[in-house]
Design an enzyme around this catalytic site. Structure first.
Site, PDB file in Angstrom:
ATOM      1  N   GLU A   1       0.816  -1.214   0.000  1.00  0.00           N
ATOM      2  CA  GLU A   1       0.000   0.000   0.000  1.00  0.00           C
ATOM      3  C   GLU A   1       0.843   1.254   0.000  1.00  0.00           C
ATOM      4  OE1 GLU A   1      -3.827  -1.191   2.687  1.00  0.00           O
ATOM      5  OE2 GLU A   1      -2.254   0.042   3.495  1.00  0.00           O
TER       6      GLU A   1
ATOM      7  N   CYS B   1       2.693   7.878   2.730  1.00  0.00           N
ATOM      8  CA  CYS B   1       3.276   6.774   3.502  1.00  0.00           C
ATOM      9  C   CYS B   1       3.526   5.628   2.531  1.00  0.00           C
ATOM     10  CB  CYS B   1       2.290   6.373   4.592  1.00  0.00           C
ATOM     11  SG  CYS B   1       2.826   4.941   5.532  1.00  0.00           S
TER      12      CYS B   1
ATOM     13  N   CYS C   1       6.947  -8.841   5.878  1.00  0.00           N
ATOM     14  CA  CYS C   1       8.099  -8.461   6.700  1.00  0.00           C
ATOM     15  C   CYS C   1       8.542  -9.682   7.488  1.00  0.00           C
ATOM     16  CB  CYS C   1       7.740  -7.326   7.656  1.00  0.00           C
ATOM     17  SG  CYS C   1       9.155  -6.754   8.644  1.00  0.00           S
TER      18      CYS C   1
ATOM     19  N   CYS D   1       7.182  -8.654  14.543  1.00  0.00           N
ATOM     20  CA  CYS D   1       6.809  -7.970  15.781  1.00  0.00           C
ATOM     21  C   CYS D   1       5.441  -8.497  16.234  1.00  0.00           C
ATOM     22  CB  CYS D   1       6.782  -6.460  15.571  1.00  0.00           C
ATOM     23  SG  CYS D   1       8.399  -5.814  15.090  1.00  0.00           S
TER      24      CYS D   1
ATOM     25  N   CYS E   1       2.001  -6.789  15.050  1.00  0.00           N
ATOM     26  CA  CYS E   1       1.952  -6.244  13.690  1.00  0.00           C
ATOM     27  C   CYS E   1       1.414  -7.283  12.711  1.00  0.00           C
ATOM     28  CB  CYS E   1       3.352  -5.806  13.265  1.00  0.00           C
ATOM     29  SG  CYS E   1       3.437  -5.265  11.537  1.00  0.00           S
TER      30      CYS E   1
END
Ligand code: SAH
Ligand code: SF4
Length: 369
Positions: free
Chosen positions: A90, A103, A110, A114, A117
């Site tokens: 995005e 952004c 990823c 975490c 997340c």
């Protein structure tokens, strides 16, 4: 075909030199691509005809394909972009009175996992190329202009996007080789010409790469802290086991020797009962004592199965007050684009996997100051 969006300014000059073209031609083409948002070589009307003909056969301008384009009631606009193999990332546009912020994402998925997340939950798919990273900014500017965006700086001849934050999907420092050329393109006067303080990179704390960024392309730095002790951070941000807080704080201090701003922005997601108690505030104050910084408290955006809950509003305010009383500049991130799940990258999953999409978190938009 060479995608011109893949070439940072020096690489574009080199590519032109290899073809026997003069350096000023590279700068001219760079301005066509990154300032006038030309989508093909034919549009570059003031180039010599022979050059246009040779470029037409060897170069293209290829940004990621838009899969979905949604605008929220508050003007926040989100583009879901194809990253191939049923992956998507995005880019989110956040309009404000005095700036237009984009952004952007650096990876599909990823690997850093975490605990809170949803991008981490999806695992790692692949690094975005420089062209896919730059393409997000190129596309946003081009589309907003074509749609007739009204903003004082646009009327004065500047591009719609004035600020870029690398806070979308992925860990930018884990894709250093593609991210840095993109950053250089954002900064270059013949490309986007943004000042270093208007470009913010957010990292979960890859210490050796923080030093590399400092040496190669220092932009404004945001660090996702989220916990004031190693015991807690090891659990929330697993990369902490490799690069614990003491080394992270030292890297922040080293970064400030070259940084375009004289502070680090620490991001701190507020997790109910986990990291939001007065003792956490006290530990946080002690931790950041020697690092010139600002604290940005992020309301946690829950998603099913996350195992965390959002801290109550009053607790977030009280926590902010405790930090402010200790002299730390603290802000609470405001949520934008709620009605379209505008999520600074956290939302985009494997587009064909509906289960994963439903599990996506809604992340408030980060507006870096
Ligand atoms: N990988 C980089 C940048 C992308 S994440 C990083 O971690 O810094 C951008 C920000 O969103 C980070 O501060 C991240 O910790 C935060 N974030 C991730 N999941 C979140 C959630 N569910 N609610 C609120 N913030 C979240
Ligand atoms: Fe990756 Fe950042 Fe999410 Fe951590 S918070 S898993 S580093 S995108």
């Amino acid at each position: 075909m060479q995608n011109l969006l893949d070439l940072e300014p020096a690489a574009l000059a080199h590519w032109f030199a290899e073809r026997g073209e003069r350096p000023f031609r590279a700068r001219q083409v760079s301005r066509w691509v990154h300032q006038r948002f030309a989508a093909d070589v034919d549009a570059m009307t003031d180039l010599a005809k022979s050059l246009r003909a040779s470029l037409a056969g060897s170069a293209e301008i290829r940004a990621p394909q838009v899969l979905r384009d949604t605008t929220a009631a508050d003007g926040t606009r989100k583009w879901l972009l194809d990253a191939g193999n049923a992956n998507a990332v995005e880019a989110v546009y956040i309009p404000e009175d005095d700036r237009g912020t984009l952004c952007i994402s650096s990876q599909a998925g990823c690997a850093l996992d975490c605990a809170f997340c949803s991008t981490g939950r999806q695992g790692f798919n692949r690094n975005l190329t420089t062209g896919e990273i730059v393409g997000q900014l190129w596309h946003a500017n081009r589309t907003l202009l074509a749609d007739g965006i009204r903003a004082p700086w646009v009327e004065a001849g500047r591009a719609p996007i004035t600020n870029v934050v690398m806070m979308g999907m992925g860990e930018p420092l884990a894709n250093f080789d593609n991210v840095v050329p993109a950053l250089r393109t954002f900064l270059d006067d013949n490309a986007y010409g943004l000042s270093r303080r208007r470009v913010t990179l957010s990292t979960s704390g890859l210490v050796p790469w923080i030093d590399c960024l400092r040496d190669q392309c220092p932009v404004a730095l945001a660090v996702s802290l989220h916990a004031p002790t190693d015991a807690l951070r090891d659990r929330l941000v697993p990369i902490n086991r490799k690069h614990p807080l003491e080394s992270l704080m030292a890297a922040c201090v080293r970064y400030l020797e070259r940084a375009p701003r004289d502070f680090i922005t620490f991001e701190y997601v507020m997790l109910d009962g986990v990291n939001d108690q007065p003792e956490h505030a006290a530990a946080l104050i002690a931790l950041v004592r020697d690092v010139p910084c600002k604290l940005n408290l992020i309301p946690f955006n829950p998603f099913p199965g996350s195992g965390f809950a959002t801290s109550p509003r009053e607790r977030v305010r009280a926590f902010a007050g405790e930090l402010q009383d200790a002299g730390i500049v603290t802000t609470i991130r405001k949520t934008r684009g709620d009605d379209i799940d505008a999520a600074c990258g956290q939302l985009a999953g494997q587009v064909h996997d509906r289960t994963k999409r439903r599990l996506s978190a809604r992340i408030p938009i980060a507006v870096a100051r």
